[in-house]
Scaffold this motif. Structure first.
Motif, PDB file in Angstrom:
ATOM      1  N   VAL A  60       0.856  -1.187   0.000  1.00 14.44           N
ATOM      2  CA  VAL A  60       0.000   0.000   0.000  1.00 14.44           C
ATOM      3  C   VAL A  60       0.890   1.234   0.000  1.00 14.44           C
ATOM      4  CG1 VAL A  60      -1.797   1.304   1.189  1.00 14.44           C
ATOM      5  CG2 VAL A  60      -1.837  -1.199   1.223  1.00 14.44           C
ATOM      6  N   VAL A  61       0.691   2.105  -0.980  1.00 16.41           N
ATOM      7  CA  VAL A  61       1.473   3.339  -1.102  1.00 16.41           C
ATOM      8  C   VAL A  61       0.592   4.523  -0.691  1.00 16.41           C
ATOM      9  CG1 VAL A  61       2.780   4.841  -2.653  1.00 16.41           C
ATOM     10  CG2 VAL A  61       2.806   2.353  -3.002  1.00 16.41           C
ATOM     11  N   ASN A  62       1.079   5.319   0.244  1.00 16.79           N
ATOM     12  CA  ASN A  62       0.392   6.554   0.650  1.00 16.79           C
ATOM     13  C   ASN A  62      -1.048   6.290   1.093  1.00 16.79           C
ATOM     14  OD1 ASN A  62       0.519   9.419   1.035  1.00 16.79           O
ATOM     15  ND2 ASN A  62      -0.637   9.727  -0.841  1.00 16.79           N
ATOM     16  N   GLY A  63      -1.239   5.198   1.801  1.00 13.43           N
ATOM     17  CA  GLY A  63      -2.575   4.877   2.282  1.00 13.43           C
ATOM     18  C   GLY A  63      -3.567   4.581   1.184  1.00 13.43           C
ATOM     19  N   GLY A  64      -3.064   4.258  -0.017  1.00  9.92           N
ATOM     20  CA  GLY A  64      -3.938   3.958  -1.144  1.00  9.92           C
ATOM     21  C   GLY A  64      -4.359   5.183  -1.937  1.00  9.92           C
ATOM     22  N   LYS A  65      -3.872   6.359  -1.563  1.00  6.13           N
ATOM     23  CA  LYS A  65      -4.231   7.602  -2.248  1.00  6.13           C
ATOM     24  C   LYS A  65      -3.148   8.003  -3.248  1.00  6.13           C
ATOM     25  CE  LYS A  65      -6.655   9.346   1.856  1.00  6.13           C
ATOM     26  NZ  LYS A  65      -6.714  10.443   2.864  1.00  6.13           N
ATOM     27  N   ASN A 112       7.089  22.372  -1.750  1.00  5.57           N
ATOM     28  CA  ASN A 112       6.996  21.634  -0.488  1.00  5.57           C
ATOM     29  C   ASN A 112       7.257  20.147  -0.683  1.00  5.57           C
ATOM     30  OD1 ASN A 112       6.329  23.977   0.851  1.00  5.57           O
ATOM     31  ND2 ASN A 112       4.122  23.607   0.788  1.00  5.57           N
ATOM     32  N   THR A 113       8.024  19.572   0.246  1.00  2.00           N
ATOM     33  CA  THR A 113       8.259  18.131   0.222  1.00  2.00           C
ATOM     34  C   THR A 113       7.030  17.402   0.767  1.00  2.00           C
ATOM     35  OG1 THR A 113       9.268  18.173   2.416  1.00  2.00           O
ATOM     36  CG2 THR A 113      10.740  18.420   0.523  1.00  2.00           C
ATOM     37  N   LYS A 114       6.954  16.128   0.473  1.00  4.64           N
ATOM     38  CA  LYS A 114       5.849  15.307   0.965  1.00  4.64           C
ATOM     39  C   LYS A 114       6.396  13.992   1.500  1.00  4.64           C
ATOM     40  CE  LYS A 114       1.352  13.356  -0.392  1.00  4.64           C
ATOM     41  NZ  LYS A 114       0.571  14.172   0.567  1.00  4.64           N
ATOM     42  N   HIS A 115       5.904  13.595   2.675  1.00  2.00           N
ATOM     43  CA  HIS A 115       6.302  12.316   3.268  1.00  2.00           C
ATOM     44  C   HIS A 115       5.279  11.252   2.886  1.00  2.00           C
ATOM     45  CE1 HIS A 115       9.426  14.270   5.567  1.00  2.00           C
ATOM     46  NE2 HIS A 115       8.547  15.156   6.000  1.00  2.00           N
ATOM     47  N   VAL A 116       5.764  10.163   2.344  1.00  2.00           N
ATOM     48  CA  VAL A 116       4.918   9.080   1.857  1.00  2.00           C
ATOM     49  C   VAL A 116       5.345   7.775   2.508  1.00  2.00           C
ATOM     50  CG1 VAL A 116       4.294   7.720  -0.187  1.00  2.00           C
ATOM     51  CG2 VAL A 116       4.453  10.212  -0.343  1.00  2.00           C
ATOM     52  N   THR A 117       4.393   7.000   2.965  1.00  2.00           N
ATOM     53  CA  THR A 117       4.696   5.696   3.549  1.00  2.00           C
ATOM     54  C   THR A 117       4.305   4.574   2.591  1.00  2.00           C
ATOM     55  OG1 THR A 117       2.539   5.567   4.656  1.00  2.00           O
ATOM     56  CG2 THR A 117       4.373   6.529   5.900  1.00  2.00           C
ATOM     57  N   VAL A 118       5.054   3.494   2.667  1.00  2.00           N
ATOM     58  CA  VAL A 118       4.735   2.269   1.940  1.00  2.00           C
ATOM     59  C   VAL A 118       4.714   1.132   2.956  1.00  2.00           C
ATOM     60  CG1 VAL A 118       5.475   0.623   0.173  1.00  2.00           C
ATOM     61  CG2 VAL A 118       5.771   3.077  -0.206  1.00  2.00           C
ATOM     62  N   THR A 119       3.618   0.421   3.015  1.00  2.00           N
ATOM     63  CA  THR A 119       3.502  -0.725   3.915  1.00  2.00           C
ATOM     64  C   THR A 119       3.302  -1.992   3.085  1.00  2.00           C
ATOM     65  OG1 THR A 119       1.108  -0.386   4.142  1.00  2.00           O
ATOM     66  CG2 THR A 119       2.542   0.665   5.788  1.00  2.00           C
ATOM     67  N   PHE A 120       3.782  -3.111   3.617  1.00  2.00           N
ATOM     68  CA  PHE A 120       3.664  -4.377   2.898  1.00  2.00           C
ATOM     69  C   PHE A 120       3.924  -5.526   3.853  1.00  2.00           C
ATOM     70  CE2 PHE A 120       7.864  -2.540   2.467  1.00  2.00           C
ATOM     71  CZ  PHE A 120       8.743  -3.569   2.723  1.00  2.00           C
TER      72      PHE A 120
END
Length: 304
Positions: free
Chosen positions: A82-87, A95-103
């Protein structure tokens, strides 16, 4: 993936955990920071593959100098990415953006290591033209059983460093995971997601107030982030809906769809209406594969 795992035999296998030298791969028309990002992504991926194949050789010394498959070996598997909570991932100009990837990683011996790179380019990682590395050296994985771990990575995306206009659209996740027994998986395209250019849409209905029966002009402008210039620019030739509702409340309804202008009127939408009663006006854009949907705030006009 297409890195040459066979090259890890002999002396190179002894340096399997060393990061290879960064190569200059930026195309002449590509902004230099994105070229640097592509080089860093390619080097990091090579290092991940070296870690994986070195672990596999250490677990199976009988391989000798034979090549290790470069897309994995054994039962290691990655799922539920899942990238960026699916969004969609949407960035403006600065501006920078923090993105999470879960697996989730599974291996019958347990999970030793996992990592992933976000990248844009052609069908394989050899064609990467820009990429983003995780903030940490590898994923933080929490065991949920002897064979399974839930993992997480965080990325900081800087539009001035990682992005250029042609990089908007579909991005991929390159994933590497290693089991305790040396089994591993290495996939160029384990998951896709959308990277989009932030959009803005304005509206102004004038004059305000307006006499009943007089002409009301409703002007708006659709713009989006230009990652090449770090400025916003008009988004041309796009369908934009004019919507209205009573000033007293209720839902907006679409009246007509217009096309945003080009040239000196890039992104501009403009029309007229005859003032009849107090009304709120707005424009709405449905979005594209490279640009998110956006709706202006309403401009409510007092009709006298």
């Amino acid at each position: 993936m297409r890195a040459t795992a066979a090259a890890l035999s002999g002396a190179l296998a002894l340096t399997a955990f060393a990061l290879p030298a960064v190569q200059a791969v930026a195309a002449p028309s590509k902004p230099a920071p994105a070229g640097d990002a592509a080089s860093a992504a390619r080097a990091a991926h090579q290092a991940d593959l070296r870690k994986a194949t070195a672990a596999h050789r250490e677990a199976a010394p009988s391989l000798g100098a034979r090549a290790v498959p470069d897309d994995g070996s054994g039962d290691t598997a990655v799922s539920d990415i899942v990238v960026n909570g699916g969004k969609d991932v949407v960035l403006g100009t600065t501006n920078t953006k923090h993105v999470t990837v879960t697996f989730t990683v599974t291996d019958n011996s347990g999970v030793e290591y996992a990592n992933a790179i976000l990248w844009h380019g052609g069908p394989t990682f050899e064609d990467v033209d820009t990429g983003v590395l995780p903030d940490g050296e590898q994923a933080v994985c929490t065991e949920t059983s002897a064979t399974t771990a839930n993992c997480k990575l965080t990325y900081t995306i800087d539009p001035r460093q990682h992005l250029f206009n042609d990089a908007a659209g579909t991005w991929k996740v390159a994933m590497t995971a290693v089991g305790n027994d040396g089994d591993f998986t290495d996939r160029d395209n384990a998951k896709t997601f959308a990277m989009k250019r932030y959009s803005k849409l304005t509206v102004n209905a004038s004059p305000e107030p307006v006499k009943k029966g007089k002409t009301l002009t409703i002007t708006g402008k659709l713009t989006r982030a230009n990652w090449d210039t770090s400025k916003y620019a008009g988004y041309t030739k796009q369908p934009v809906k004019l919507q209205s509702r009573p000033a007293s409340g209720g839902s907006y309804a679409t009246l007509k769809t217009y096309t945003s202008g080009s040239g000196s009127s890039a992104g501009v939408v403009k029309t007229t209406r005859t003032a009849g009663k107090d009304t709120c006006w707005r424009y709405s854009f449905a979005g594209t594969s490279t640009t998110p949907a956006v709706t202006s705030t309403g401009d409510c006009v007092d009709v006298r």
